[in-house]
Design a protein around this motif. Structure first.
Motif, mmCIF file in Angstrom:
data_model
loop_
_atom_site.group_PDB
_atom_site.id
_atom_site.type_symbol
_atom_site.label_atom_id
_atom_site.label_comp_id
_atom_site.label_asym_id
_atom_site.label_seq_id
_atom_site.Cartn_x
_atom_site.Cartn_y
_atom_site.Cartn_z
ATOM 1 N N PHE A 87 0.904 -1.537 0.051
ATOM 2 C CA PHE A 87 0.132 -0.041 -0.015
ATOM 3 C C PHE A 87 0.821 1.189 -0.018
ATOM 4 O O PHE A 87 2.049 1.100 -0.050
ATOM 5 C CB PHE A 87 -0.855 -0.193 1.138
ATOM 6 N N ASP A 88 0.117 2.459 -0.125
ATOM 7 C CA ASP A 88 1.077 3.600 -0.349
ATOM 8 C C ASP A 88 1.062 4.514 1.126
ATOM 9 O O ASP A 88 0.161 4.425 1.764
ATOM 10 C CB ASP A 88 0.325 4.487 -1.500
ATOM 11 N N TRP A 89 1.940 5.459 1.131
ATOM 12 C CA TRP A 89 1.995 6.491 2.120
ATOM 13 C C TRP A 89 1.305 7.805 1.377
ATOM 14 O O TRP A 89 1.083 7.769 0.208
ATOM 15 C CB TRP A 89 3.444 7.032 2.272
ATOM 16 N N VAL A 90 0.660 8.594 2.249
ATOM 17 C CA VAL A 90 -0.241 9.837 1.817
ATOM 18 C C VAL A 90 0.346 10.807 2.341
ATOM 19 O O VAL A 90 0.816 11.057 3.410
ATOM 20 C CB VAL A 90 -1.452 9.329 2.239
ATOM 21 N N SER B 193 -8.487 -1.069 7.778
ATOM 22 C CA SER B 193 -8.930 -2.294 8.259
ATOM 23 C C SER B 193 -8.793 -3.478 6.938
ATOM 24 O O SER B 193 -8.705 -4.661 7.366
ATOM 25 C CB SER B 193 -10.391 -2.700 8.568
ATOM 26 N N GLU B 194 -8.454 -3.301 5.961
ATOM 27 C CA GLU B 194 -8.416 -3.935 4.864
ATOM 28 C C GLU B 194 -6.723 -4.434 4.869
ATOM 29 O O GLU B 194 -6.608 -5.642 4.203
ATOM 30 C CB GLU B 194 -8.629 -3.208 3.441
ATOM 31 N N ARG B 195 -5.851 -3.874 5.553
ATOM 32 C CA ARG B 195 -4.502 -4.406 5.605
ATOM 33 C C ARG B 195 -4.309 -5.785 6.303
ATOM 34 O O ARG B 195 -5.266 -5.878 7.484
ATOM 35 C CB ARG B 195 -3.807 -3.193 6.205
ATOM 36 N N ALA B 196 -3.325 -6.387 6.168
ATOM 37 C CA ALA B 196 -3.180 -7.514 6.780
ATOM 38 C C ALA B 196 -1.924 -7.252 7.568
ATOM 39 O O ALA B 196 -1.084 -6.567 7.133
ATOM 40 C CB ALA B 196 -2.986 -8.430 6.189
ATOM 41 N N ASN C 178 -0.109 -3.087 19.802
ATOM 42 C CA ASN C 178 -0.042 -4.206 18.940
ATOM 43 C C ASN C 178 0.160 -3.637 17.593
ATOM 44 O O ASN C 178 -0.006 -4.302 16.562
ATOM 45 C CB ASN C 178 -1.599 -4.879 18.910
ATOM 46 N N GLU C 179 0.411 -2.396 17.393
ATOM 47 C CA GLU C 179 0.638 -1.618 16.221
ATOM 48 C C GLU C 179 1.809 -2.376 15.656
ATOM 49 O O GLU C 179 2.750 -2.574 16.370
ATOM 50 C CB GLU C 179 0.461 -0.239 16.351
ATOM 51 N N GLY C 180 2.105 -1.686 14.465
ATOM 52 C CA GLY C 180 3.336 -1.822 13.719
ATOM 53 C C GLY C 180 4.450 -1.335 14.039
ATOM 54 O O GLY C 180 4.538 -0.625 15.121
ATOM 55 N N THR D 258 -2.963 -4.837 14.904
ATOM 56 C CA THR D 258 -4.104 -3.528 14.827
ATOM 57 C C THR D 258 -3.749 -3.037 13.598
ATOM 58 O O THR D 258 -2.880 -2.225 13.144
ATOM 59 C CB THR D 258 -4.010 -2.697 15.914
ATOM 60 N N THR D 259 -4.662 -3.548 12.560
ATOM 61 C CA THR D 259 -4.299 -3.083 11.030
ATOM 62 C C THR D 259 -4.990 -1.564 10.912
ATOM 63 O O THR D 259 -4.288 -0.818 10.230
ATOM 64 C CB THR D 259 -5.064 -3.791 10.319
#
Length: 733
Positions: free
Chosen positions: A56-59, A91-94, A126-128, A180-181
């Motif tokens: 996915f992308d940065w914004v 929420s679509e991210r894994a 739990n975040e990345g 946590t996505t």
């Protein structure tokens, strides 16, 4: 190609409040180089998305547009309308999905450039995480920095990383999704500075707050970056600690408008779980000083534990603080200052350093007072002879110390070279430290003793771990010749790009009266503080500074001064044209009566002491004016201690004088005489505690001894000739 001009046009507005300024104009042949800063306010500064390797992308967008909205302000403007760079997680991210974005290309940098930025990760353990990589010819290398997983924070965090490359490279920001996505990962205010970053945790506040931030919640007011004196009288510092100068910077709390209970917090970046040591310098001067506290903030549970505290008036001086830090989770350090009784309660901080490789120790790994042993220092195997560890006096008369420096007694230990038989002139002895890791800047201090008419040379060298066999290192500090029966402080700032050893090297002089001794070695992070003792062999001048209110400046010189028939041709330290001294140039544009003042470091001790100042001066020329030596108090009032005037002949003389005072600066004032043949020079300024005593050896005799000894250091001659000349001169004077 047609040539053209660039014109800057300034147009006056409707009133006097319309000044416009420009600075730092640069011109490049070809296209402009990529920007080394980006706040994302106007554009993405040519940062490019990865098209293939990520998920996915940065914004780039306003802080208010970040989907989960955990942080509503950008870092640059502190408003929701400010722009940031954020990883567009949903929420679509894994878990494990990543986003990559590439900077413009930067030139190779073997020594390294420092990348700094501010980042925010939502306070979910739990975040990345975020990471910084390099891309060289399409291949990724790293990561060179990774955010700490599991840290809780609702604010922006500071980060810095040194990036090195032998080829053109791009910086790559990586965001990796955690459990946590739907989460926030934001970056703002990216800067690339030439040169390696300071070590994590180091800050001298000379340009900014480094990794420290004023917290936005929990306190009542902020710490302020400042220089010179604080606004209120009888409180706060007048100089910083780093430079010991009114132009140097520190942070402080201004208590003039505060009330009881007010406090200010300064918060560090996160340190990893570790045993560490936090060192700093603090200034707590004034009748109304409150408390200075150091807390440890747990990065997971937010608990805040008090680790160190001081309160009340500590006098007009900088004091070193030290706190051991130990935590099983990532943590931050919080420095808290509180309002005391009234406006005379300013508290200041400078030169902070956080290490995470062990608890604080009163004696560092490379510190040594030689009381128990050699502390890991070892003798060289390829020199002529060894240093000796000893108590009491050395075996030869009229040379060497009789007491150590640590205890000031005949039972204390030091190390020295014994120059009597079987030693011969030119013999060399070296001892060295164990390997010291790569550092940003460290201050190396020691005490040395060079007493005896045939003392030769003492050198301090650094030997890098990548040195060729047989290379003993580079000289970073040196002293030559007899200094009197006194322990003197020595210091040098060391900054090596690879691991290194510190080496002490000493040479035997013309006879047995040339013992040289060392004691109390210390190494600590940051620049060395200013020292009153100075031989002016370094252009930093030991922290001495030019007065900005006089008519002209002292000049850092070597060899002959520009005008004939005046000034020295050699210095005192080395007795050569390559050694340095300070002098006033009496020729135009200087005019008769013009004054130049050189101001020494601030002298402040726990109690008022008698100290002995000594120096060498050179006043040669038919037009020589006056050399005044003064003390200057905190209110800028000054008192003349001694004064010398007129032509003294083409030679260096020594003088010594005692001062019993506290909270002052020494000032050397040169006054131009009647014409251009009036240069005045000074060298080898020294200050020791106690009365001058034996230092006041007749100045002409001492100079004769020095001149004769220098001849011995160049050519070996009969020592009886030397003694006879000195005896004859004593009879003459």
């Amino acid at each position: 190609m047609a040539f053209s001009s660039i014109v800057f046009e300034g147009i006056i507005g409707s009133s006097f409040e319309s000044d416009i300024a420009i600075d730092d104009i640069k011109y490049y042949n070809g296209i402009c180089p990529p920007s080394r800063t980006c706040d994302f306010e106007a554009s993405d500064c040519s940062w490019k998305q990865e098209a293939v390797l990520d998920d996915f992308d940065w914004v780039r967008g306003k802080a208010s547009e970040v989907p989960s909205g955990s942080l509503y302000n950008d870092h640059t403007t502190g408003t929701p309308a400010g722009n940031v760079l954020f990883a567009n997680t949903t929420s679509e991210r894994a878990p494990g999905d990543q986003a990559l974005i590439y900077s413009p290309s930067y030139d190779a940098t073997e020594e390294g450039d420092c990348m700094t930025f501010w980042y925010h990760i939502h306070n979910d353990p739990n975040e990345g995480y975020l990471a910084v990589w390099e891309s060289i010819n399409g291949a990724l290398y790293g990561p060179y920095w990774t955010s700490t997983v599991g840290v809780t924070s609702n604010d922006w965090q500071f980060a810095s990383v040194t990036l090195k490359s032998n080829a053109t490279f791009q910086v790559v920001l990586q965001a990796v999704v955690g459990v946590t996505t739907a989460a926030d990962m934001l970056v703002d205010d990216i800067t690339f500075e030439y040169g390696a970053c300071a070590p994590p945790g180091f800050c001298d506040f000379e340009s900014d707050y480094c990794y420290w931030t004023n917290t936005r919640t929990g306190d009542n007011f902020d710490w302020t970056l400042s220089s010179g004196a604080t606004p209120s009288v009888t409180t706060g510092p007048s100089k910083d600690h780093t430079l010991s100068s009114s132009s140097g910077h520190y942070v402080f709390i201004e208590t003039s408008t505060l009330v009881a209970g007010d406090k200010a917090w300064l918060i560090s970046e996160f340190s990893p779980p570790s045993d560490g040591c936090f060192t700093f310098w603090y200034h707590m001067y004034g009748a109304g000083v409150g408390e200075l506290n150091v807390y440890l903030i747990d990065g997971v549970n937010g608990n805040m534990a008090l680790e160190w505290s001081e309160s009340g008036n500590h006098g007009d001086r900088w004091v070193k603080g030290q706190v051991s830090t130990s935590n099983l989770n990532p943590y931050q350090i919080a420095i808290e200052a509180t309002y005391g009784a009234n406006y005379t309660g300013d508290i200041a901080i400078d030169d902070t350093f956080i290490t995470v490789d062990g608890l604080c120790n009163e004696s560092g790994e490379w510190d040594c007072d030689f009381e128990d042993d050699w502390c890991g220092y070892t003798q060289a195997q390829d020199d002529t002879f060894d240093w000796t560890r000893l108590t009491g006096a050395t075996s030869s008369l009229d040379t060497g110390p009789s007491i150590d420096h640590t205890t000031g007694t005949a039972t204390g230990y030091y190390v020295f070279i014994e120059t009597s038989s079987p030693r011969v002139p030119g013999d060399e002895a070296r001892f060295m430290s164990t390997l010291i890791p790569t550092t940003y800047r460290q201050c190396f201090t020691f005490y040395y003793h060079m007493f005896g008419p045939t003392v030769e040379t003492l050198n301090v060298l650094t030997r890098r771990n990548d040195s060729a066999p047989g290379d003993i290192g580079n000289v970073v500090w040196s002293s030559q010749g007899e200094k009197g029966d006194v322990w003197y402080p020595g210091s040098v700032v060391i900054a090596e790009q690879v691991a290194f050893q510190v080496v002490f090297q000493a040479y035997v002089g013309a006879s047995f009266t040339g013992d040289i001794a060392i004691d109390d070695i210390r190494i600590y992070p940051g620049d060395c503080p200013a020292t009153p003792t100075c031989d002016f062999e370094n252009s930093l001048l030991c922290g001495y500074r030019q007065d900005t209110t006089d008519n002209f400046d002292w000049t850092y010189g070597s060899g002959d001064t520009p005008t004939s028939l005046t000034g020295p041709s050699v210095d005192v330290t080395y007795g050569t044209a390559y050694g340095h001294y300070m002098y006033i140039e009496a020729s135009q544009p200087s005019s008769p009566g013009a004054k130049a003042r050189l101001i020494g470091p601030h002298i402040s001790t726990d109690t008022t002491l008698t100290v002995c100042w000594s120096l060498y001066f050179h006043m040669y020329g038919q037009d020589v004016g006056t050399l005044n030596i003064l003390t200057q108090n905190a209110d800028a009032t000054s008192t003349i201690v001694t004064s010398l005037a007129g032509d003294q002949g083409n030679q260096w003389y020594s003088t010594a004088f005692e001062i019993t005072s506290n909270g002052y600066e020494i000032v050397f004032e040169g006054v131009v005489g009647s014409g251009e043949e009036g240069d005045i020079a000074i060298d080898n300024v020294r200050m020791i505690e106690g009365s001058c005593g034996g230092l006041c050896l007749h100045r002409k005799v001492k100079q004769l001894m020095k001149n004769e000894r220098r001849q011995f250091s160049k050519h070996v001659v009969d020592s009886k000739t030397y003694v006879r000349k000195v005896q004859m001169y004593f009879q003459y004077v």
